[in-house]
Enzyme design. Structure first.
Site, short mmCIF file in Angstrom:
data_model
loop_
_atom_site.label_atom_id
_atom_site.label_comp_id
_atom_site.label_asym_id
_atom_site.label_seq_id
_atom_site.Cartn_x
_atom_site.Cartn_y
_atom_site.Cartn_z
N SER A 1 -1.75 4.23 -2.77
CA SER A 1 -1.48 5.57 -2.26
C SER A 1 -0.04 6.02 -2.26
CB SER A 1 -2.02 5.71 -0.84
OG SER A 1 -3.39 5.96 -0.88
N LYS B 1 4.52 11.38 6.37
CA LYS B 1 3.07 11.38 6.15
C LYS B 1 2.38 11.40 7.52
CE LYS B 1 -0.55 8.79 3.64
NZ LYS B 1 -0.84 7.63 2.74
N SER C 1 -3.50 8.57 -1.54
CA SER C 1 -3.67 9.47 -0.44
C SER C 1 -2.41 10.22 -0.02
CB SER C 1 -4.20 8.70 0.77
OG SER C 1 -3.25 7.74 1.21
#
Ligand code: GLN
Length: 493
Positions: free
Chosen positions: A183, A79, A159
């Site tokens: 998330s 990420k 997210s």
């Protein structure tokens, strides 16, 4: 020969170790998949050479007869909230465009130390603020899933939408996520994969771009429970560079995996039966309860009376911390600088922040600054902190009569891109089931449970006692074995 990209983390690790295939072949296969999936927009940066170098190291170690590292030969996605040395890191914000960290985050370093390689940096909601990945400054991630006979692009969740997409589309066997209010869990649920947020403090926050420091936790997203256990073991561990890091050894979660829940009590919190929850989610939850019973557990109804205040408290505390954390982006130290002709220092701050932050980030900074301002601090921030303490106490009391809790992960399946974007409140409501465990710092996991009427994945959430990742993983494994979830998105990209 099998397509190596159909393999998960455990299968790759074991296959490399046993000489069934070379780590280099695995890395090449995933690099090729990543290169052919630009339509999904999951990757902000591709790093095929990083993956190949780690693979070659694994192959060389095996040729030399050495014991292989726990993730030797396993390429993963990272990420883009984790600082990676020498590789652009933006948190999907224009304000960090061009920022190349001269240091490595502890979590990513732990993964490299365990032998993993990096396929690339994954797209996300800007500064991890969002539930659909639509706040990225670099375009939305498109979920690999679609409704039947419908090409409308769906949200991959947020997210960690790049992470969920990469794993569910078979571009990576696993990916890192971060979870501040859901998330990891919500995008995992939207895309039919597994993801665990460990107890707050298990994974170091050092080098992870901060959103809300008292809530932020890293965790793995992967195809199944075992792969999550393997990856979390590598990511977690004490780190003196993070003041909230837990000074505890990392358990061997994989070795202690067991789907036998005899003697365990599973709590079902009655307050999670929220108004307007689709019947299919309700039905899946009931199915999950039956699976737990089938695995030997006793089911108990529990009460978490302050649940309805969790979302409002979260949307005060998280923006408050964000407004403070994001004060550092001033045009002086990192990334973007907007210095209008003849402008002074204050003008430069204002111009840089106006140009660099996206709308949702600005909204959070404004809310956060407001709730922390003199005159409103007690009414909002102090109140929210008190609510947070009550929510944590609710969980403590519930865990007096059970070992883990079972709930749905999200109140809906994946929604269409654009469907909730104009209404921030509708978007925030998608976090209703994930936020309470975040406020209490508890480990929580999403595991796929089934498909809705449109063939889209739905997730079940297991929440555990602090430090009981094992209990969470084991309950999730019991679900996984009974759900037999094998659905994959049809490749259209
Ligand atoms: N969707 C939540 C938010 O927008 C949670 C985000 C997260 O966990 N990083 O704040």
């Amino acid at each position: 020969m099998t397509d190596l990209t159909t393999l998960g983390i455990a299968a790759i690790r074991d296959g490399v170790r046993d000489g069934q295939f070379k780590a280099r072949e695995v890395a090449e296969a995933f690099n090729a998949k990543v290169a052919g999936a630009d339509a999904l927009n999951a990757f902000l940066v591709k790093t095929p050479d990083h993956a190949l170098a780690a693979a070659d190291a694994a192959d060389a170690a095996r040729a030399a007869g050495e014991t292989l590292k726990p993730l030797a030969g396993v390429p993963i996605g990272m990420k883009d909230l984790f600082a990676t040395k020498g590789v652009a890191t933006t948190a999907a914000s224009k304000i960090l465009e061009g920022f190349v960290p001269p240091y490595e985050s502890t979590v990513s370093q732990n993964l490299w130390n365990a032998g993993a390689g990096m396929l690339g940096k994954l797209n996300l909601d800007q500064f991890a603020m969002g539930s659909s990945n639509e706040t990225s400054a670099f375009g939305n991630v498109i979920s690999p899933w679609r409704r039947p006979n419908d090409t409308a692009p769906l949200a991959p969740g947020g997210s960690s939408g790049g992470s969920s997409t990469a794993v569910s589309a078979g571009l990576a066997p696993g990916a890192t996520g971060t979870d501040t209010g859901g998330s990891i869990r919500q995008p995992a649920a939207f895309t039919g994969i597994s993801g665990i947020k460990p107890t707050y403090g298990r994974c170091s926050r050092w080098g992870t771009i901060a959103f809300a420091s008292s809530l932020d936790q890293a965790g793995p997203m992967a195809r199944d429970v075992r792969d999550c256990a393997i990856m979390l073991e590598a990511m977690a561990g004490f780190d003196a560079k993070d003041a909230t890091s837990l000074k505890l050894d990392v358990p061997n979660w994989e070795a202690a995996l067991s789907a036998d829940l005899k003697g365990k009590r599973v709590g079902v919190p009655k307050e999670y039966r929220v108004d307007g929850m689709p019947g299919e989610i309700e039905a899946l939850w009931q199915q999950g309860i039956d699976w737990m019973r089938d695995a030997g557990a006793e089911i108990v109804e529990v009460s978490l009376p302050h649940t309805k205040y969790a979302l409002p408290a979260y949307y005060i505390i998280a923006p408050a911390e964000a407004s403070s954390n994001l004060a550092r982006y001033d045009g002086v130290r990192y990334g973007l600088r907007d210095l209008p002709e003849g402008a002074g220092l204050q003008d430069m701050y204002a111009a840089t922040r106006a140009a660099g932050f996206g709308d949702e980030v600005k909204r959070r900074i404004l809310i956060g600054t407001y709730v922390l301002s003199a005159g409103f601090y007690d009414a909002y921030y102090t109140q929210a902190q008190k609510v947070r303490a009550l929510i944590a106490r609710d969980f403590e009391r519930a865990f007096e009569s059970c070992d883990v809790l079972l709930t749905p992960t999200a109140p809906s399946a994946a929604f269409a891109l654009g469907e909730k974007q104009a209404d921030p409140l509708a978007m925030y409501l998608n976090d209703v089931f994930t936020v309470p465990a975040s406020l209490a710092g508890l480990p929580a996991m999403s595991v796929p449970g089934g498909l809705d009427k449109d063939g889209l994945p739905l997730g079940l959430q297991v929440i555990g006692k602090a430090l009981d990742e094992q209990g969470v993983l084991n309950a999730a494994l019991a679900i996984e074995q009974r759900a037999g979830f094998t659905a994959r998105p049809q490749a259209w990209w």
